[in-house]
Every structure is written in C-alpha cells, then in structure tokens.
Design an enzyme around this catalytic site. Structure first.
Site, short mmCIF file in Angstrom:
data_model
loop_
_atom_site.label_atom_id
_atom_site.label_comp_id
_atom_site.label_asym_id
_atom_site.label_seq_id
_atom_site.Cartn_x
_atom_site.Cartn_y
_atom_site.Cartn_z
N SER A 17 0.83 -1.21 0.00
CA SER A 17 0.00 0.00 0.00
C SER A 17 0.86 1.27 0.00
O SER A 17 0.49 2.27 -0.60
CB SER A 17 -0.99 0.00 1.18
N MET A 96 10.64 -7.03 4.43
CA MET A 96 10.79 -7.63 5.76
C MET A 96 12.17 -8.25 6.02
O MET A 96 12.29 -9.20 6.78
CB MET A 96 9.68 -8.68 5.97
N ASN A 113 13.60 4.36 4.45
CA ASN A 113 12.63 3.35 4.88
C ASN A 113 11.52 4.05 5.64
O ASN A 113 11.69 5.17 6.11
CB ASN A 113 13.32 2.32 5.79
N HIS A 115 8.93 3.44 8.96
CA HIS A 115 8.76 2.58 10.13
C HIS A 115 7.49 3.04 10.87
O HIS A 115 7.28 4.23 11.07
CB HIS A 115 9.98 2.70 11.05
N ASP A 147 20.72 2.66 7.73
CA ASP A 147 22.13 2.41 7.99
C ASP A 147 22.28 0.95 8.43
O ASP A 147 21.35 0.16 8.28
CB ASP A 147 22.70 3.42 9.01
N VAL A 150 19.25 -1.39 13.16
CA VAL A 150 17.83 -1.66 12.95
C VAL A 150 17.03 -0.38 13.22
O VAL A 150 16.98 0.09 14.36
CB VAL A 150 17.34 -2.82 13.85
N ASP A 151 16.46 0.21 12.18
CA ASP A 151 15.63 1.42 12.30
C ASP A 151 16.38 2.55 13.01
O ASP A 151 15.80 3.31 13.79
CB ASP A 151 14.32 1.09 13.05
N GLU A 180 1.22 6.93 7.02
CA GLU A 180 2.38 6.54 6.19
C GLU A 180 2.16 6.93 4.74
O GLU A 180 3.08 7.38 4.07
CB GLU A 180 2.59 5.02 6.26
C1 GRF Z 1 4.18 -0.53 6.83
O1 GRF Z 1 3.46 -0.52 8.03
C2 GRF Z 1 5.57 -0.02 7.03
O2 GRF Z 1 5.68 0.88 8.09
C3 GRF Z 1 6.37 -1.25 7.37
O3 GRF Z 1 5.77 -2.27 6.60
C4 GRF Z 1 4.41 -1.95 6.33
C5 GRF Z 1 4.20 -2.09 4.85
O4 GRF Z 1 2.87 -2.02 4.49
N1 GRF Z 1 7.77 -1.02 7.08
P1 GRF Z 1 2.46 -1.97 2.95
O5 GRF Z 1 2.97 -3.24 2.30
O6 GRF Z 1 3.07 -0.76 2.34
O7 GRF Z 1 0.98 -1.92 2.97
#
Ligand code: GRF
Length: 211
Positions: A17, A96, A113, A115, A147, A150-151, A180
């Site tokens: 998404s 992931m 990225n 988060h 970097d 992690v986050d 997001e």
């Molecule tokens: C999001 O919540 C993002 O923060 C995390 O992974 C999720 C991805 O969701 N890194 P989508 O595949 O973009 O819907």
C-alpha cells in the site's frame, strides 16, 4: 523516460500500500521521479501485482536461505538489478529483511525506509503493537535513512497519530498506515526534488541548511 529523470527502486514483501501511494504520487507528478524497478523477496506478494497493474517492471528475486536478511549472493543480485535499472534512491516499502553489505555500500546514503512508530521509540517488528501495549497516547510513523542498524538511521520526517482509548492494535495500525501514505510520498518527493539538507543525523526538508 528521460535520462535525467530521478529513478526510484522499490523493495517490498507484502501488499504494497505504501508502494501504491508512492507510485500514484509519481504518476501525478507530486513526486518528480519515476519507478524504475520493484523487487520482492516473496513470489506471490501483492506489491508485484500492484506494480504490474500499473505497467511498472516488477520481479521476484530469491532471497536465499535466511529468514530475516538476504543471503550474500542474493543481496548482490538485488543491488546489481537496481544498479542496472539506474536507480538513484532505494525505497523499501514493507520489505521484511534487514539490508547488509554489499547492498548498503552500493547505495550508501541513498536508501530510505518507513517505520510504523515515532523512532527512536519502538524499533523492530510490529511497532504499532509495541506502542499500544506500552500505553503511549501518541505514536506515528517515521521516514529515515537506512544504515547498518535496525531502524537507526537519520530521521527525515515524522507524522504523529493519536492512540485512542478504544484502539486495538489493528485499529491503531490502520490509522498509522493512513499517515504513512501521506508521509512517505512527501519525503520521497523532497529527496527527488533535491530539497533535503543533511548534516550528520540532522536532516531538514527545505532550502535552509541545518544548524
Ligand atoms: C508498513 O506498516 C511499514 O511501516 C512497514 O511495513 C508496512 C508495509 O505495508 N515497514 P504496505 O505493504 O506498504 O501496505
């Protein structure tokens, strides 16, 4: 596609998404860039379909034997595919796996990225669940440089989201997802437009240099 156009490479493992929000912003010109390539470590990931529906090149690249990172050879293949596609900025959107060298060195300072928390609070997996369980009243999302931690990279932008008394982890996650979809395109647009000022960990969007 013109040769001078800013080119984005997207990595994703899920529904995509955030990718859709970015692809739509590229298509409408809100992000002055094009999506050159989408790569996924999951053969049946929705993000591949979402990209192909839009006529964007997308493919599955086998991640190798590890669960939370790419095997070294796979990582080189990911980097090579993005280099060949002429990518200026790597944008993981729900990817992931933790990225390591040689990927990080191939795209040093050019990987961002998103988060689902207000970093540095709640890094790692299921950040919305961590925030909900901790009982914070405000959380949100963070766009940051990637970097080797992690986050932990420098923060580019953040958007707050309230935690409501009757929230479940799922309703909170949904609200964060909505934020997001606004924040990620906004930050990527600023990078593509050359509007980011970076001084170590201090990053500003705009024309003024960061102190
Ligand atoms: C999001 O919540 C993002 O923060 C995390 O992974 C999720 C991805 O969701 N890194 P989508 O595949 O973009 O819907």
């Amino acid at each position: 596609m013109s040769e001078t156009e800013f080119r984005i490479g997207v990595l994703g493992s899920g529904t995509g998404s955030n990718f859709v929000a970015i692809a739509e912003a590229c298509a409408s010109g809100t992000i002055p860039a094009s999506i050159a390539l989408v790569l996924s470590d999951v053969a049946e990931a929705g993000i591949i379909d979402r990209a192909r529906e839009r006529g964007l090149p997308a493919r599955y690249l086998a991640p190798g034997k590890f669960r939370t990172r790419l095997e070294e050879e796979a990582e080189s293949q990911y980097a090579a595919a993005l280099v060949t596609a002429g990518v200026d900025l790597v944008v993981p959107a729900g990817f992931m796996r933790v990225l390591k060298s040689p990927f990080l060195s191939a795209f040093e300072g050019r990987i961002v990225n998103i988060h689902p928390s207000l970093l540095p609070a709640f890094p790692g997996l299921e950040a919305w669940k961590q925030a909900w369980a901790y009982g914070v009243k405000v959380t949100g999302c963070t766009v940051h440089f990637v970097d080797s931690g992690v986050d932990s990279g420098a923060i580019i932008g953040q958007q707050t989201v309230p935690v409501l008394d009757d929230d479940t982890p799922q309703t909170l996650h949904q609200r964060i997802h909505g934020a997001e979809h606004e924040l990620y395109p906004k930050c990527v647009a600023a990078i593509a437009a050359g509007k980011l000022q970076v001084a170590g960990r201090r990053v500003a969007i705009g024309t003024k240099a960061v102190a």
